[in-house]
Design a protein around this motif. Sequence first.
Motif, short mmCIF file in Angstrom:
data_model
loop_
_atom_site.label_atom_id
_atom_site.label_comp_id
_atom_site.label_asym_id
_atom_site.label_seq_id
_atom_site.Cartn_x
_atom_site.Cartn_y
_atom_site.Cartn_z
N TYR A 133 0.85 -1.19 0.00
CA TYR A 133 0.00 0.00 0.00
C TYR A 133 0.88 1.24 0.00
N LEU A 134 0.46 2.21 -0.78
CA LEU A 134 1.16 3.49 -0.77
C LEU A 134 0.09 4.54 -0.53
N SER A 135 0.26 5.33 0.50
CA SER A 135 -0.72 6.34 0.85
C SER A 135 -2.11 5.68 0.99
N ASP A 136 -2.16 4.53 1.63
CA ASP A 136 -3.38 3.78 1.92
C ASP A 136 -4.10 3.20 0.70
N LYS A 137 -3.46 3.26 -0.46
CA LYS A 137 -4.06 2.63 -1.65
C LYS A 137 -3.11 1.56 -2.17
N ALA A 138 -3.69 0.49 -2.69
CA ALA A 138 -2.84 -0.58 -3.23
C ALA A 138 -1.97 0.00 -4.36
N LEU A 139 -0.74 -0.45 -4.41
CA LEU A 139 0.23 0.10 -5.37
C LEU A 139 -0.28 -0.02 -6.81
N ALA A 140 -0.96 -1.14 -7.08
CA ALA A 140 -1.39 -1.42 -8.45
C ALA A 140 -2.54 -0.51 -8.91
N THR A 141 -3.09 0.31 -7.99
CA THR A 141 -4.20 1.17 -8.42
C THR A 141 -3.69 2.51 -8.95
N TYR A 142 -2.39 2.76 -8.82
CA TYR A 142 -1.85 4.03 -9.31
C TYR A 142 -1.51 3.94 -10.79
N GLY A 143 -1.71 5.05 -11.50
CA GLY A 143 -1.28 5.13 -12.89
C GLY A 143 0.24 5.17 -12.92
N LYS A 144 0.79 4.95 -14.12
CA LYS A 144 2.25 4.87 -14.23
C LYS A 144 2.93 6.18 -13.85
N HIS A 145 2.44 7.29 -14.42
CA HIS A 145 3.11 8.57 -14.18
C HIS A 145 2.99 9.02 -12.73
N PRO A 146 1.77 9.03 -12.15
CA PRO A 146 1.69 9.47 -10.74
C PRO A 146 2.59 8.63 -9.83
N LEU A 147 2.60 7.32 -10.07
CA LEU A 147 3.40 6.46 -9.18
C LEU A 147 4.89 6.72 -9.33
N ARG A 148 5.36 6.65 -10.57
CA ARG A 148 6.81 6.75 -10.75
C ARG A 148 7.31 8.17 -10.52
N ASN A 149 6.44 9.17 -10.77
CA ASN A 149 6.86 10.54 -10.52
C ASN A 149 7.00 10.83 -9.03
N ALA A 150 6.32 10.03 -8.22
CA ALA A 150 6.38 10.25 -6.77
C ALA A 150 7.63 9.63 -6.18
N ILE A 151 8.37 8.91 -7.01
CA ILE A 151 9.49 8.14 -6.48
C ILE A 151 10.81 8.58 -7.11
N GLY A 152 11.83 8.72 -6.28
CA GLY A 152 13.17 8.97 -6.78
C GLY A 152 13.99 7.74 -6.46
N TYR A 153 14.40 7.03 -7.51
CA TYR A 153 15.01 5.72 -7.29
C TYR A 153 16.44 5.75 -7.80
N ALA A 154 17.38 5.51 -6.91
CA ALA A 154 18.78 5.38 -7.32
C ALA A 154 19.15 3.92 -7.18
N PRO A 155 19.16 3.18 -8.29
CA PRO A 155 19.40 1.74 -8.20
C PRO A 155 20.85 1.43 -7.84
N VAL A 205 22.50 9.73 -6.97
CA VAL A 205 21.70 10.22 -5.84
C VAL A 205 21.10 11.57 -6.18
N ALA A 206 21.93 12.45 -6.79
CA ALA A 206 21.44 13.78 -7.16
C ALA A 206 20.28 13.67 -8.16
N ARG A 207 20.38 12.69 -9.06
CA ARG A 207 19.34 12.48 -10.06
C ARG A 207 18.01 12.10 -9.40
N ALA A 208 18.09 11.30 -8.35
CA ALA A 208 16.87 10.90 -7.64
C ALA A 208 16.37 12.07 -6.79
N TRP A 209 17.30 12.79 -6.22
CA TRP A 209 16.98 13.89 -5.30
C TRP A 209 16.26 15.04 -5.99
N ILE A 210 16.72 15.38 -7.16
CA ILE A 210 16.22 16.58 -7.85
C ILE A 210 14.72 16.48 -8.13
#
Length: 597
Positions: free
Chosen positions: A410-432, A499-504
């Motif tokens: 769950y993310l923000s009390d909603k199942a992860l799979a209910t989010y659209g691609k852009h809202p979900l991934r835009n909310a995340i800064g991922y440094a693999p 890290v800076a790429r995820a941070w920005i």
Amino acid sequence: MKALFALNPYIWRYKKHLIFGTLFVIASNIFGVYPAQIVRMAIDMVGELLKVFRLINGFEVEGALKTMLVPSLLLFGGLVILAALTRGIFLFFTRQTLIVMSRNVEYDLHRDLYDHMQNMSLSFYRRNRTGDLMARMTEDVSRVRSYLGPGIMYTINTVSLTVIVVVTMLAVNPQLTLIVLIPLPILSFIIYYVESIIQRKSDKIQKQLSKLTTFTQEIFSGIRVIKAYVKETASGDKFADECETFKVKSMDLAKVESFFFPAITFLIGMSTLLAVWIGGEKVIAGGLTVGNIAEFIIYINLLAWPIIALGWVTTLIQRAAASQVRLNELLQQRSEVKFPNDNTPVEKANMKFEDVNFTYPDTGIHAVKNASFELKPGQKLGILGPTGSGKSTLCALMPRLFNISGGEIYLSDKALATYGKHPLRNAIGYAPQDVFLFSDTIRNNIAFGVPEATQEDVEAAAKAASIYENIMDFPEKFDTMVGERGVTLSGGQKQRISVARAWIRQPKLLILDDVLSAVDTRTEEHVLRNLRAYRQTHPDSAIVMVAHRISCIQDADLIIVIEDGQITQQGTHEALIQSEGYYQRIYQKQLLEEEKA
Ligand SMILES: Nc1ncnc2c1ncn2[C@@H]1O[C@H](COP(=O)(O)OP(=O)(O)O)[C@@H](O)[C@H]1O
Ligand SMILES: [Mg+2]
């Protein structure tokens, strides 16, 4: 062949090109046939006039005859040139329509394929090797294009020209037509046969060439190792071997090719011979004129090219069909990670794992087992565990790079799979963990996720990731190129740019997967301090940090210890050092190391 039907919708988009192209081909062929008839008329006229000329030889009419003959011959010549010119114009338009159509379809295909591949999930990229995918994009598409362009063009040309010429020939003399046409189907078959041998051999050459390229590329990128182990001669010998194989294969092809044109010339020669021989007998017997023979010779030569093209186009279409089968296979695959069409943004960084399980579909490795924990906004989650225990996998599940196999996130009390691609991934800064930088400037690498970022934003992110001073030391600062054509960055520098790429992006969820492993302790402290400040200024955001050093995660609100896919311990630093287990062992080991140092 059926595979190529998949292209019909693409061709249909350019139907105007196709229709006009066909008309142009037919028109150009009609003008191709005219000169033969003009030549016949000219020769027959000269013949007739010569007969008359012999009768009246010696009289004063002779001069008048000559003055008559020359202008009409010139007129015939002019007509031939005119017909050739008109034909040329139509040929030009043929290419402008049919070949342009094929290039347009090629463009559409490339774009569709690229879009399709980009939307495929990570498991798709595990299943397919990069080299294969590249070959699909370039080689297969270009083979399909040669069916669409030259393939279609020469097919229309062959059919229309053959019909026009054969009908004209039949009108002159059916019997002679049938006789002189006998060698031509044999010619077509020989070309088809030889062409398929040639294709097979050139495929082998192509493979050898790419082997050679890969080999060279590997040697050049591994040159440090080669030199350090004094393996220059050995790798040189191996290269020479590969080159030798390449040469032998090329010679092999050259041998086959050298039979090609002699065979063609021979068979066309046979046809011409038949036309002159049988035609000559008919002229003597009456019923045909010398002009007819000349006309026939031109027809035979006109037919030669479409007949050659027939054999060639057949192999071309076969190859395109094989390529299209591979492309269809690719296009029919669907990404298993599907997103709903929803634009609701992620509000808060509440992340809750409930009994989450994940098995890699391709290898069957059960990498995350019954994981449950909760991360609240403003908090930091620390993840610790031996290599291969599933830390990176857990991180990759958060932006939904993979579908979980069981449980719920769950993310923000909603199942992860209910989010659209852009809202979900835009909310995340991922440094693999496996840092990847593009061969571009440092600025573009940092601003990758936020192309509209200002210089201040980029600098702020660089400062936060503690890479700013390093960048300012480069002569070209933020414009410094990264990678092959630019500076070679150290592992720690690359990590911090990542890290800076995820941070920005100022994300709700900042995921840092072991990105401080190659960074010294002072820099580490600096970054950690900035991360604490980030949580204070972004109370809705949370941070996930995978680390091998306790110092990176001891300020976390929640620490989870993963061993073999299982969460074996969770709690705060203070609680975890009290209880026996992996965390305590690592803590004591790292304390000892610090004391020694
Ligand atoms: N893309 C992948 N496909 C299949 N198996 C993978 C993939 N990535 C990792 N694994 C496997 O999953 C397990 C966990 O790996 P990983 O999450 O990278 O561990 P960690 O980050 O803790 O070192 C390992 O056994 C690894 O071999
Ligand atoms: Mg990892």
